[in-house]
Design a protein around this motif. Structure first.
Motif, PDB file in Angstrom:
ATOM      1  N   ILE A 156     108.015 -33.531  77.181  1.00 16.48           N
ATOM      2  CA  ILE A 156     107.296 -32.257  77.279  1.00 16.48           C
ATOM      3  C   ILE A 156     106.045 -32.286  77.992  1.00 16.48           C
ATOM      4  N   LEU A 192     100.052 -37.480  68.467  1.00 12.28           N
ATOM      5  CA  LEU A 192     101.219 -36.874  68.262  1.00 12.28           C
ATOM      6  C   LEU A 192     101.611 -36.770  66.768  1.00 12.28           C
ATOM      7  N   GLU A 207     111.911 -38.094  68.686  1.00 10.45           N
ATOM      8  CA  GLU A 207     111.190 -36.864  68.457  1.00 10.45           C
ATOM      9  C   GLU A 207     109.664 -37.189  69.408  1.00 10.45           C
ATOM     10  N   PHE A 230     110.551 -37.225  73.139  1.00  7.37           N
ATOM     11  CA  PHE A 230     110.986 -35.852  73.817  1.00  7.37           C
ATOM     12  C   PHE A 230     109.477 -35.038  73.844  1.00  7.37           C
ATOM     13  N   ALA A 231     108.837 -35.503  72.745  1.00  5.93           N
ATOM     14  CA  ALA A 231     107.315 -34.816  72.975  1.00  5.93           C
ATOM     15  C   ALA A 231     106.434 -35.430  74.226  1.00  5.93           C
ATOM     16  N   PHE A 232     106.854 -36.776  74.528  1.00  4.39           N
ATOM     17  CA  PHE A 232     106.235 -37.171  75.912  1.00  4.39           C
ATOM     18  C   PHE A 232     106.905 -36.378  77.097  1.00  4.39           C
TER      19      PHE A 232
END
Lengths: 89, 339
Positions: free
Chosen positions: B321, B304, B314, B317-319
């Motif tokens: 998603i 990432l 961030e 949050f990416a995890f």
């Protein structure tokens, strides 16, 4: 924020799992040997081995693709570093 | 199914609320106690490297235990389901406690979680009615693997608990992802009419949600291996109770792929402390960036942050998603699984 490649990686793993389960249900589960205790044991062994081979194939294909993707990511990173270094100079 | 829970919404709600409240009340007390006892871990992703209380997973175990006791009292016919669920969570939790306190070899941990996974297999030999029949629901059909299931179940529990253990890179990721996964499994169990598994999944949802409140950025407590191993195992076993193995496997794809990335790049099981190069580095401004050293393990966090640095929030949050995406695929799989 999220690279499309990572989402595709997950989707690809899922599609491979579905193909694997289709093959298991429609091909491997249909495999039958004549009655007999020993033959039934061989049948179960063959089925388990087939699923194991399919799983190994799933892992191999996914690993190859992931490796290509990650190497591309790192190459991009290194080129970004080089570009910023060139700009600094 | 062989359960008196039936389609009782009261069972689902009581399991959720009791587990949520127990974990909500217990977590700050356990954090305080662990800090006093010196059970702390360093938050490596903060510039000042603060010490945060570890082993907070005990509060989630308390939540699962209270909800299981309530289910035992209200639904005595589901005795074997409840007892085996509770024993799985507690035994993997004990493996986690030992690991948190004295540290376990990275190769021993999967073996111990596998042994814990044998509990329902042993109980199934004496349980009446049987806890499971050895059927596996997958897309396009149902496979009967009576003998093989006895091996696959502990293996699945070991895989789920260890993948969850390997996927707690930044504050709140493990508890948040577990909340998303268990919410998905709860929807799936209701949609597929597997109500007998719903209360167990609801109790996981309750305790992980309550724990997330304290574990989210900036974390006031870490789950430790106690939390990650027991929640992973509980998710795997609850999905096995409901015949939701394929749904759980898909919902956990993010965690599984992260574990595979790590294992393949390291070439086997290694304890975090024994890895010389960390996958990521913390910059002066607190942002996290991928380590460019080729010896560093490949993890999702490193992927990432490979192209640009990210904040801890961030990354979390990416995890979420990615986990959410896996869960959407898991819910789509329901359409392919015959009832």
């Amino acid at each position: 924020m999220i690279r499309l490649g990572l989402l595709l990686n997950i989707a690809f793993a899922w599609i491979l799992l579905i193909v694997l389960s289709y093959l298991t249900v429609n091909v491997i589960a249909e495999l039958t040997l004549p009655d007999g205790y020993f033959l039934k044991f061989i049948e179960a062994l063959l089925k388990a081995l087939s699923v194991a081979v399919l799983l190994a194939l799933w892992l191999y294909i996914w690993k190859k693709l992931s490796k290509i993707y990650f190497e591309k990511l790192l190459r991009d990173r290194i080129s970004t570093f080089s570009n910023s270094l060139a700009r600094d100079r | 199914m062989y359960s008196d829970i039936g389609s009782s919404w009261i069972a689902i709600l009581s399991a959720f609320i009791s587990s949520f409240l127990t974990a909500l009340i217990a977590t700050p007390k356990i954090a305080e106690f662990n800090r006093r006892c010196g059970i702390v871990g360093i938050d490596y992703h903060k510039p000042n490297k603060p010490e945060i209380p570890e082993m907070g997973g005990i509060s989630m175990l308390a939540g699962l235990s209270v909800s299981s006791i309530i289910l035992l009292l209200w639904y005595p016919l589901s005795f074997w389901y409840t007892v085996s669920f509770l024993l799985i969570a507690l035994s993997t939790g004990c493996v986690g406690i030992v690991d948190d306190l004295i540290g376990l070899n990275a190769k021993i941990k999967p073996l111990l979680t596998f042994l814990a996974g044998l509990i329902p297999v042993i109980l199934n030999t004496v349980a009446y009615p049987k806890i499971y029949q050895g059927y596996l629901s997958v897309p396009f059909g149902r496979i009967r693997i009576t003998i093989l299931y006895n091996l696959l179940l502990p293996l699945g529990i070991a895989v789920a608990s260890n993948t969850m253990n390997m996927c707690d890179p930044v504050n709140g990721v493990m508890s948040g992802s577990s909340t998303i996964i268990s919410a998905t499994l709860l929807i799936a169990s209701i949609a597929m009419g597997r109500f007998h598994a719903s209360p167990y999944i609801a109790s996981i949802l309750g305790c992980t949600l309550a724990f997330y409140i304290y574990n989210k950025y900036p974390a006031r407590i870490f789950p430790g291996d106690t939390g990650t191993l027991s929640i992973g195992a509980a998710i795997a076993y609850a999905s096995a109770i409901g015949g939701l193995e394929f749904i759980a496997l898909t919902a956990m794809l993010t965690q599984i792929l992260n574990a595979l990335f790590t294992l393949i790049s390291l070439g086997g099981f290694f304890e975090r402390k024994s890895i010389s190069e960390r996958p990521v580095e913390v910059l002066m401004d607190g942002r996290i960036t991928a380590n460019t050293d080729p010896r560093a393990p490949i993890t999702l966090t490193r992927m990432l942050t490979a192209s640009k640095s990210m904040t801890e929030k961030e990354i979390a949050f990416a995890f979420f998603i990615l986990t959410g995406f896996s869960c959407i695929l898991a819910l789509t799989s329901i359409l392919l699984i015959p009832r």
